[in-house]
Design a protein around this motif. Structure first.
Motif, PDB file in Angstrom:
ATOM      1  N   SER A 264      37.458  39.640  30.608  1.00 47.25           N
ATOM      2  CA  SER A 264      36.279  38.833  30.913  1.00 47.25           C
ATOM      3  C   SER A 264      35.011  39.578  30.490  1.00 47.25           C
ATOM      4  O   SER A 264      35.013  40.797  30.302  1.00 47.25           O
ATOM      5  N   ASN A 265      33.925  38.839  30.335  1.00 46.87           N
ATOM      6  CA  ASN A 265      32.663  39.427  29.882  1.00 46.87           C
ATOM      7  C   ASN A 265      32.204  40.543  30.817  1.00 46.87           C
ATOM      8  O   ASN A 265      32.288  40.403  32.044  1.00 46.87           O
ATOM      9  N   PRO A 266      31.710  41.635  30.266  1.00 50.20           N
ATOM     10  CA  PRO A 266      31.199  42.726  31.110  1.00 50.20           C
ATOM     11  C   PRO A 266      29.766  42.448  31.558  1.00 50.20           C
ATOM     12  O   PRO A 266      28.816  43.079  31.110  1.00 50.20           O
ATOM     13  N   ASP A 267      29.636  41.477  32.475  1.00 50.64           N
ATOM     14  CA  ASP A 267      28.314  41.124  32.989  1.00 50.64           C
ATOM     15  C   ASP A 267      28.351  41.012  34.508  1.00 50.64           C
ATOM     16  O   ASP A 267      29.418  40.934  35.112  1.00 50.64           O
ATOM     17  N   THR A 268      27.172  41.026  35.118  1.00 50.60           N
ATOM     18  CA  THR A 268      27.080  41.016  36.578  1.00 50.60           C
ATOM     19  C   THR A 268      27.754  39.787  37.178  1.00 50.60           C
ATOM     20  O   THR A 268      28.414  39.877  38.228  1.00 50.60           O
ATOM     21  N   GLU A 269      27.599  38.649  36.532  1.00 52.50           N
ATOM     22  CA  GLU A 269      28.201  37.422  37.043  1.00 52.50           C
ATOM     23  C   GLU A 269      29.711  37.570  37.246  1.00 52.50           C
ATOM     24  O   GLU A 269      30.269  37.077  38.227  1.00 52.50           O
ATOM     25  N   TYR A 286      35.565  49.947  43.875  1.00 57.46           N
ATOM     26  CA  TYR A 286      36.137  50.765  42.803  1.00 57.46           C
ATOM     27  C   TYR A 286      36.737  49.841  41.759  1.00 57.46           C
ATOM     28  O   TYR A 286      37.551  48.983  42.093  1.00 57.46           O
ATOM     29  N   MET A 287      36.310  49.976  40.515  1.00 56.22           N
ATOM     30  CA  MET A 287      36.992  49.305  39.421  1.00 56.22           C
ATOM     31  C   MET A 287      38.096  50.258  38.975  1.00 56.22           C
ATOM     32  O   MET A 287      37.895  51.129  38.137  1.00 56.22           O
ATOM     33  N   GLY A 288      39.275  50.089  39.545  1.00 53.46           N
ATOM     34  CA  GLY A 288      40.319  51.098  39.410  1.00 53.46           C
ATOM     35  C   GLY A 288      41.109  51.034  38.128  1.00 53.46           C
ATOM     36  O   GLY A 288      41.871  51.966  37.832  1.00 53.46           O
ATOM     37  N   GLU A 289      40.930  49.958  37.352  1.00 57.92           N
ATOM     38  CA  GLU A 289      41.707  49.840  36.117  1.00 57.92           C
ATOM     39  C   GLU A 289      41.045  48.824  35.202  1.00 57.92           C
ATOM     40  O   GLU A 289      40.848  47.667  35.582  1.00 57.92           O
ATOM     41  N   GLY A 290      40.695  49.255  33.993  1.00 60.27           N
ATOM     42  CA  GLY A 290      40.120  48.355  33.004  1.00 60.27           C
ATOM     43  C   GLY A 290      40.045  49.047  31.667  1.00 60.27           C
ATOM     44  O   GLY A 290      39.788  50.246  31.584  1.00 60.27           O
ATOM     45  N   PHE A 298      34.027  48.406  26.070  1.00 66.10           N
ATOM     46  CA  PHE A 298      34.034  49.569  26.969  1.00 66.10           C
ATOM     47  C   PHE A 298      32.612  49.981  27.322  1.00 66.10           C
ATOM     48  O   PHE A 298      32.290  50.221  28.492  1.00 66.10           O
ATOM     49  N   ALA A 299      31.757  50.071  26.314  1.00 65.39           N
ATOM     50  CA  ALA A 299      30.383  50.529  26.544  1.00 65.39           C
ATOM     51  C   ALA A 299      29.656  49.600  27.514  1.00 65.39           C
ATOM     52  O   ALA A 299      28.961  50.051  28.430  1.00 65.39           O
ATOM     53  N   GLY A 300      29.841  48.290  27.330  1.00 69.22           N
ATOM     54  CA  GLY A 300      29.190  47.334  28.217  1.00 69.22           C
ATOM     55  C   GLY A 300      29.757  47.367  29.619  1.00 69.22           C
ATOM     56  O   GLY A 300      29.014  47.363  30.611  1.00 69.22           O
ATOM     57  N   ALA A 301      31.088  47.429  29.711  1.00 73.84           N
ATOM     58  CA  ALA A 301      31.740  47.361  31.017  1.00 73.84           C
ATOM     59  C   ALA A 301      31.434  48.592  31.868  1.00 73.84           C
ATOM     60  O   ALA A 301      31.046  48.475  33.035  1.00 73.84           O
ATOM     61  N   SER A 311      32.398  52.963  41.458  1.00 75.14           N
ATOM     62  CA  SER A 311      33.323  53.924  40.874  1.00 75.14           C
ATOM     63  C   SER A 311      34.248  53.212  39.885  1.00 75.14           C
ATOM     64  O   SER A 311      34.539  52.026  40.045  1.00 75.14           O
ATOM     65  N   TRP A 312      34.714  53.951  38.869  1.00 77.55           N
ATOM     66  CA  TRP A 312      35.506  53.273  37.832  1.00 77.55           C
ATOM     67  C   TRP A 312      36.557  54.204  37.242  1.00 77.55           C
ATOM     68  O   TRP A 312      36.477  55.421  37.343  1.00 77.55           O
ATOM     69  N   ASN A 313      37.555  53.567  36.620  1.00 76.88           N
ATOM     70  CA  ASN A 313      38.673  54.305  36.045  1.00 76.88           C
ATOM     71  C   ASN A 313      39.162  53.581  34.789  1.00 76.88           C
ATOM     72  O   ASN A 313      39.500  52.398  34.837  1.00 76.88           O
ATOM     73  N   PHE A 314      39.199  54.295  33.684  1.00 76.32           N
ATOM     74  CA  PHE A 314      39.577  53.729  32.383  1.00 76.32           C
ATOM     75  C   PHE A 314      41.100  53.699  32.228  1.00 76.32           C
ATOM     76  O   PHE A 314      41.792  54.666  32.550  1.00 76.32           O
TER      77      PHE A 314
END
Length: 372
Positions: A264-269, A286-290, A298-301, A311-314
């Motif tokens: 999905s689009n990497p936007d606030t909505e 936590y965005m634990g997987e994307g 990737f850069a946008g998300a 928090s995030w995890n690639f």
């Protein structure tokens, strides 16, 4: 060692309202990568089709090709080479402060009750935790494939494409016992940031079991808290962790909620529902997987998560012959013979199969990969 990371990675991680803090009381975000296909081999990361899409199918293929003894040797080498100290050192050098370790229950325990642990397999987890302590990376332990399977899909090594964690009481008991064992083992180890209780439970087509997820979470948390009061609990929503409608109460005072984001689009909505739940329950998220996309996405998300204090995890650090993971395992010569065989084609002779598979093993270490 990354200096900034070493200052962040200090002491037990704890939820503090909508933030997480380290042992020094400093607010931090977890910024990490997932070690996909290491302790739970995923067929798509081997370029295999559906017939080889999960650990048990890959294991059967290799055993059929080279026999039990050689297959056992293959897997010992696979687990020891797929993630090594060099991988962990590089992850730290790149500025990450954490890793997420996906675990298959079948990797750690024997089938059936009572809980019988494969103690030599636990040593792989102990080893990666030790490396992370050396290079200042927090570790999230992720039960990616629960006993019986929590999704009924290939990603949890499901046997019958059904979420048998929720249809067989013995699998439920085993899952609770497994988490209690892990909590007992790592209760004093602050480099472990938290316990990710179930990866992506129950896609929509098994939503009839959704009402069982929170009661199971409660029972797992109760078992963990009998032996470990300090580690953070991490809970994922249903339907690939994207549906948070099950979360209507806070089950523990040291809790973080996890969502996953693909395609999905990497936007606030696209993440507003998770931001709203954070405000409602006053817990960190936590965005634990994307990942599994391209560098522009990737850069946008990942900037999006930073902008919203998430928090995030690639996903994921390493896979075969790819351009969208940092580490690309170079494809062995004649790899297509294995793909053809798993789809019902002719079976390579044992010597040829062994040559292909050992070439793959030789290409697994970080030093042998193409690094992007």
């Amino acid at each position: 060692m990354n200096i900034e990371s070493s200052q962040e990675v200090s002491g037990f991680v704890k939820a503090a309202g909508k933030k997480i803090v380290n042992g020094l009381g400093k607010e931090i975000l977890l910024r990490g990568v997932g070690l996909g296909s290491w302790l739970l081999p995923e067929g798509y990361m081997w370029h295999f089709p559906e017939q080889g899409d999960r650990p048990r199918r890959i294991e059967k293929m290799i055993t059929d090709l080279i026999g039990d003894n050689k297959a056992a040797e293959f897997w010992d080498l696979y687990y020891s080479r797929y993630t090594s100290e060099a991988d962990i050192q590089k992850i730290a050098e790149e500025g990450f402060n954490s890793i997420r370790v996906p675990i298959n229950a079948r990797f750690l325990i024997e089938d059936g009750e009572p809980l019988r642990v494969k103690s030599e397999r636990l040593e792989f987890i102990d080893q990666v935790i030790d490396w992370c302590r050396k290079y200042s990376l927090y570790v999230v332990l992720d039960l990616h494939g629960a006993p019986g399977g929590q999704t009924g899909a290939n990603i949890d090594d499901s046997e019958n494409d059904k979420p048998e964690l929720f249809t067989d009481e013995s699998n439920r008991r085993l899952t609770i016992a497994l988490w209690r064992m892990l909590a007992e083992r790592y209760k004093e180890d602050w480099i472990v940031a938290g316990y990710d209780l179930l990866n992506e439970p129950l896609p929509n087509w098994f939503a009839e079991y959704n009402d069982q997820v929170m009661p199971l979470y409660k029972d797992i948390i109760e078992a963990i808290r009998e032996v470990d009061q300090r580690h953070m609990i991490i809970l994922e929503g249903v339907h690939w962790a994207t549906d948070w409608s099950i979360f209507d109460e806070v089950l523990d005072d040291n809790l973080m909620l996890q969502f996953h984001k693909y395609w999905s689009n990497p936007d606030t909505e696209s993440i507003q529902v998770f931001l709203d739940k954070r405000d409602e329950l006053q817990v960190p998220i936590y965005m634990g997987e994307g990942g599994e996309n391209n560098t522009d996405w990737f850069a946008g998300a990942f900037q999006l998560y930073e902008d919203h204090d998430i928090s995030w995890n690639f996903w994921t650090w390493k896979k075969l012959d790819c351009t969208n993971s940092p580490c690309s395992v170079n494809k062995p010569e004649d790899w297509e013979l294995l793909i053809d065989y798993v789809q019902g084609g002719s079976q390579p002779d044992p010597l040829s199969a062994e040559k292909i598979l050992w070439s793959y093993l030789d290409n697994l270490p970080f030093e042998s990969c193409t690094y992007r």
